[in-house]
Scaffold this active site. Sequence first.
Site, PDB file in Angstrom:
ATOM      1  N   ILE A 114       0.855  -1.169   0.000  1.00 32.43           N
ATOM      2  CA  ILE A 114       0.000   0.000   0.000  1.00 32.43           C
ATOM      3  C   ILE A 114       0.897   1.227   0.000  1.00 32.43           C
ATOM      4  CG2 ILE A 114      -1.958  -1.140   1.102  1.00 32.43           C
ATOM      5  CD1 ILE A 114      -1.163   0.037   3.750  1.00 32.43           C
ATOM      6  N   ASP A 115       0.363   2.336  -0.478  1.00 29.02           N
ATOM      7  CA  ASP A 115       1.153   3.557  -0.625  1.00 29.02           C
ATOM      8  C   ASP A 115       1.638   4.067   0.721  1.00 29.02           C
ATOM      9  OD1 ASP A 115       0.525   3.417  -3.310  1.00 29.02           O
ATOM     10  OD2 ASP A 115      -1.191   4.773  -3.135  1.00 29.02           O
ATOM     11  N   VAL A 116       2.675   4.884   0.679  1.00 29.19           N
ATOM     12  CA  VAL A 116       3.238   5.458   1.901  1.00 29.19           C
ATOM     13  C   VAL A 116       2.193   6.285   2.643  1.00 29.19           C
ATOM     14  CG1 VAL A 116       4.145   7.513   0.725  1.00 29.19           C
ATOM     15  CG2 VAL A 116       5.227   6.713   2.848  1.00 29.19           C
ATOM     16  N   THR A 152      -1.014   5.646   2.743  1.00 28.78           N
ATOM     17  CA  THR A 152      -2.142   4.792   3.124  1.00 28.78           C
ATOM     18  C   THR A 152      -1.844   4.064   4.430  1.00 28.78           C
ATOM     19  OG1 THR A 152      -2.634   4.456   0.783  1.00 28.78           O
ATOM     20  CG2 THR A 152      -3.669   2.943   2.334  1.00 28.78           C
ATOM     21  N   ARG A 202      -6.892   5.241  -5.923  1.00 27.53           N
ATOM     22  CA  ARG A 202      -6.676   6.671  -6.126  1.00 27.53           C
ATOM     23  C   ARG A 202      -6.946   7.070  -7.576  1.00 27.53           C
ATOM     24  NH1 ARG A 202      -0.804   7.646  -3.540  1.00 27.53           N
ATOM     25  NH2 ARG A 202      -1.381   9.844  -3.830  1.00 27.53           N
TER      26      ARG A 202
END
Length: 282
Positions: free
Chosen positions: A131-133, A135, A231
Amino acid sequence: MITKYTVLNKDKTLTLKTWLEKNHLGRINIHKLNELKAISNENTIVNLDYVFKVRDVIYINYSLLEDNSNIPGYDYDLSILYEDDNIIAVDKSKGILIHSDGNTSETLLNAVVKYLQSKYDDSFIRPVHRIDVETSGVVLFAKNILAYNYLTYQMENQLIEKEYLTYVTGYISNDGVCELYISKDRHNSKKYVGFKKEKNNAITKYKVLKHTNTRTLLKVNILTGKPHQIRVTMAFLRRPIVGDKLYGNDQSKTMYLLSNGIKFRLFEREIEIKSKKDINYL
């Protein structure tokens, strides 16, 4: 790390090699474990022709194949959601990378290594998903190559259920499914773009949970795992995630996207893991 497996063999013809293959371990790693004499039953080392009894137990010494002794640990306050001999799930806070981008070892992976080393567990871990930084929420790691391959197969074949919660800008009245083709943005290396194509590679289901005057809370299930999928999808629908400065204009201090839960099979068991974080307090 030595891991114990109970094998249910109903037809009495299942060999060790076939069992490893059925659990999606690759030919090279099967050969390496066999050459290293890393697999045993209660008494002796067994080879790939070993035939399981009706209910049998084997042990795999993964430390002979790989360990975490050369991975730097990172001292970080981890929130462990679940752990056994094959996997570990962490409740990630926003602002920390899953693994190194080549410039830092201050990552979630390094923090998990530090935690394991403190317990004298030398498991070589790999993230099953990312998962993104920005998130928060559930991140699943495999503690050995067999679990990793088993779970990666499920991930690639849409057999793992991943649930997210997110606040998006504006009003969405109905549940929906959005299918897009997602690829790198040629004009911005940090972004991805989504568009309609004959063969789409990103499927996103969303369910409306509640509204405020300016926001909609959604439960989102992604049936694929493309980078920035949620996103990009929300931006495509002109309802970017609240706080997503890359794909929207909202200036909230935090991005409201939570990896809320994951559900999967691990060998003979079904496991469901939920985040303890609250989307309203990210």
